[in-house]
Motif scaffolding. Structure first.
Motif, PDB file in Angstrom:
ATOM      1  N   PHE A 189      21.183  16.417  -0.888  1.00  0.00           N
ATOM      2  CA  PHE A 189      19.758  17.147  -1.060  1.00  0.00           C
ATOM      3  C   PHE A 189      18.696  15.877  -1.321  1.00  0.00           C
ATOM      4  O   PHE A 189      19.261  14.755  -1.961  1.00  0.00           O
ATOM      5  CB  PHE A 189      19.564  18.006  -2.447  1.00  0.00           C
ATOM      6  CG  PHE A 189      20.573  19.216  -2.002  1.00  0.00           C
ATOM      7  CD1 PHE A 189      20.119  20.263  -1.479  1.00  0.00           C
ATOM      8  CD2 PHE A 189      22.246  19.039  -2.487  1.00  0.00           C
ATOM      9  CE1 PHE A 189      21.008  21.335  -1.406  1.00  0.00           C
ATOM     10  CE2 PHE A 189      22.673  20.147  -2.228  1.00  0.00           C
ATOM     11  CZ  PHE A 189      22.245  21.389  -1.783  1.00  0.00           C
ATOM     12  N   VAL A 190      17.559  15.836  -0.913  1.00  0.00           N
ATOM     13  CA  VAL A 190      16.611  14.669  -0.995  1.00  0.00           C
ATOM     14  C   VAL A 190      15.699  15.217  -2.413  1.00  0.00           C
ATOM     15  O   VAL A 190      15.225  16.245  -2.450  1.00  0.00           O
ATOM     16  CB  VAL A 190      15.569  14.804   0.165  1.00  0.00           C
ATOM     17  CG1 VAL A 190      14.460  13.709  -0.319  1.00  0.00           C
ATOM     18  CG2 VAL A 190      16.333  14.413   1.322  1.00  0.00           C
ATOM     19  N   PRO A 191      15.965  14.343  -3.603  1.00  0.00           N
ATOM     20  CA  PRO A 191      15.182  15.005  -4.848  1.00  0.00           C
ATOM     21  C   PRO A 191      13.583  15.467  -4.539  1.00  0.00           C
ATOM     22  O   PRO A 191      13.304  16.513  -5.173  1.00  0.00           O
ATOM     23  CB  PRO A 191      15.398  13.620  -5.591  1.00  0.00           C
ATOM     24  CG  PRO A 191      16.566  12.938  -5.180  1.00  0.00           C
ATOM     25  CD  PRO A 191      16.582  13.343  -3.655  1.00  0.00           C
ATOM     26  N   GLN A 192      13.050  14.838  -3.895  1.00  0.00           N
ATOM     27  CA  GLN A 192      11.566  15.193  -3.568  1.00  0.00           C
ATOM     28  C   GLN A 192      11.497  16.405  -2.989  1.00  0.00           C
ATOM     29  O   GLN A 192      10.788  17.112  -3.597  1.00  0.00           O
ATOM     30  CB  GLN A 192      10.768  14.046  -3.000  1.00  0.00           C
ATOM     31  CG  GLN A 192       9.150  14.343  -3.066  1.00  0.00           C
ATOM     32  CD  GLN A 192       8.915  14.549  -4.544  1.00  0.00           C
ATOM     33  OE1 GLN A 192       8.967  13.534  -5.234  1.00  0.00           O
ATOM     34  NE2 GLN A 192       7.988  15.383  -4.735  1.00  0.00           N
ATOM     35  N   GLU A 193      12.347  16.725  -2.088  1.00  0.00           N
ATOM     36  CA  GLU A 193      12.394  18.063  -1.412  1.00  0.00           C
ATOM     37  C   GLU A 193      12.637  19.051  -2.352  1.00  0.00           C
ATOM     38  O   GLU A 193      12.111  20.240  -2.313  1.00  0.00           O
ATOM     39  CB  GLU A 193      13.235  18.027  -0.092  1.00  0.00           C
ATOM     40  CG  GLU A 193      12.739  17.296   1.041  1.00  0.00           C
ATOM     41  CD  GLU A 193      13.586  17.277   2.139  1.00  0.00           C
ATOM     42  OE1 GLU A 193      14.668  18.069   2.060  1.00  0.00           O
ATOM     43  OE2 GLU A 193      13.363  16.417   3.259  1.00  0.00           O
ATOM     44  N   ILE A 194      13.451  19.058  -3.177  1.00  0.00           N
ATOM     45  CA  ILE A 194      14.018  20.095  -4.297  1.00  0.00           C
ATOM     46  C   ILE A 194      12.816  20.189  -4.833  1.00  0.00           C
ATOM     47  O   ILE A 194      12.440  21.436  -5.439  1.00  0.00           O
ATOM     48  CB  ILE A 194      15.322  19.543  -4.889  1.00  0.00           C
ATOM     49  CG1 ILE A 194      16.562  19.299  -4.110  1.00  0.00           C
ATOM     50  CG2 ILE A 194      15.414  20.576  -6.106  1.00  0.00           C
ATOM     51  CD1 ILE A 194      16.894  20.601  -3.332  1.00  0.00           C
ATOM     52  N   LYS A 195      12.228  19.133  -5.636  1.00  0.00           N
ATOM     53  CA  LYS A 195      10.868  19.337  -6.485  1.00  0.00           C
ATOM     54  C   LYS A 195       9.817  20.093  -5.614  1.00  0.00           C
ATOM     55  O   LYS A 195       9.089  21.076  -6.298  1.00  0.00           O
ATOM     56  CB  LYS A 195      10.425  18.164  -6.849  1.00  0.00           C
ATOM     57  CG  LYS A 195      11.568  17.303  -7.706  1.00  0.00           C
ATOM     58  CD  LYS A 195      11.155  16.007  -8.253  1.00  0.00           C
ATOM     59  CE  LYS A 195      12.288  15.243  -8.868  1.00  0.00           C
ATOM     60  NZ  LYS A 195      12.015  13.869  -9.311  1.00  0.00           N
ATOM     61  N   ASP A 196       9.612  19.752  -4.386  1.00  0.00           N
ATOM     62  CA  ASP A 196       8.703  20.320  -3.536  1.00  0.00           C
ATOM     63  C   ASP A 196       8.946  21.958  -3.423  1.00  0.00           C
ATOM     64  O   ASP A 196       8.035  22.748  -3.532  1.00  0.00           O
ATOM     65  CB  ASP A 196       8.266  19.725  -2.450  1.00  0.00           C
ATOM     66  CG  ASP A 196       7.960  18.296  -2.354  1.00  0.00           C
ATOM     67  OD1 ASP A 196       7.188  17.928  -3.347  1.00  0.00           O
ATOM     68  OD2 ASP A 196       7.763  17.583  -1.287  1.00  0.00           O
ATOM     69  N   TYR A 197      10.215  22.268  -3.168  1.00  0.00           N
ATOM     70  CA  TYR A 197      10.502  23.529  -3.175  1.00  0.00           C
ATOM     71  C   TYR A 197      10.374  24.302  -4.308  1.00  0.00           C
ATOM     72  O   TYR A 197      10.114  25.463  -4.243  1.00  0.00           O
ATOM     73  CB  TYR A 197      12.167  23.691  -2.710  1.00  0.00           C
ATOM     74  CG  TYR A 197      12.816  24.842  -2.334  1.00  0.00           C
ATOM     75  CD1 TYR A 197      12.473  25.590  -1.336  1.00  0.00           C
ATOM     76  CD2 TYR A 197      13.427  25.574  -3.543  1.00  0.00           C
ATOM     77  CE1 TYR A 197      12.946  26.976  -0.983  1.00  0.00           C
ATOM     78  CE2 TYR A 197      14.080  26.862  -3.213  1.00  0.00           C
ATOM     79  CZ  TYR A 197      13.789  27.594  -2.007  1.00  0.00           C
ATOM     80  OH  TYR A 197      14.226  28.897  -1.905  1.00  0.00           O
ATOM     81  N   LEU A 198      10.613  23.539  -5.543  1.00  0.00           N
ATOM     82  CA  LEU A 198      10.254  24.367  -6.864  1.00  0.00           C
ATOM     83  C   LEU A 198       8.911  24.872  -6.858  1.00  0.00           C
ATOM     84  O   LEU A 198       8.522  25.735  -7.354  1.00  0.00           O
ATOM     85  CB  LEU A 198      10.559  23.455  -7.985  1.00  0.00           C
ATOM     86  CG  LEU A 198      12.133  23.329  -8.301  1.00  0.00           C
ATOM     87  CD1 LEU A 198      12.450  22.341  -9.500  1.00  0.00           C
ATOM     88  CD2 LEU A 198      12.669  24.718  -8.847  1.00  0.00           C
TER      89      LEU A 198
END
Length: 97
Positions: free
Chosen positions: A67-76
């Motif tokens: 998982f790409v950390p920034q993508e996880i944060k954006d998804y949140l």
């Protein structure tokens, strides 16, 4: 005919790759494992698998999922359902004890 050297000072990087535990990952720049995402979101591994089915962005590298950390944060930020779940999670963890 091959000559075998019994010198302990001779090392070959191909036979002794670095152990993955020696690699320290930075949460901001490297890819996260499912376990790291679960820890970040404070949910179970099963929840992360379910979130993937619901659109949580991930990268497939051979048989490994990362998982790409920034993508996880954006998804949140963009997922109201997960955000409310996250708020319940925080309330339950903080208010229970």
């Amino acid at each position: 005919m091959f000559h075998h050297m019994n010198s302990s000072t001779t090392t070959t990087s191909l036979e002794n790759p670095p152990v993955s535990e020696d690699i320290k990952t930075s949460p901001e720049s490297d890819l996260w494992t499912t376990k790291e995402v679960a820890k970040y979101l404070q949910v179970s591994l099963k929840t992360v698998f379910n979130l993937r089915k619901r659109g949580l962005p991930y990268v497939q590298l051979g048989g490994a999922v990362r998982f790409v950390p920034q993508e996880i944060k954006d998804y949140l930020v963009n997922s109201r359902g997960l955000s409310s779940h996250r708020l319940r999670q925080i309330a339950r963890n903080g208010g229970a004890r």
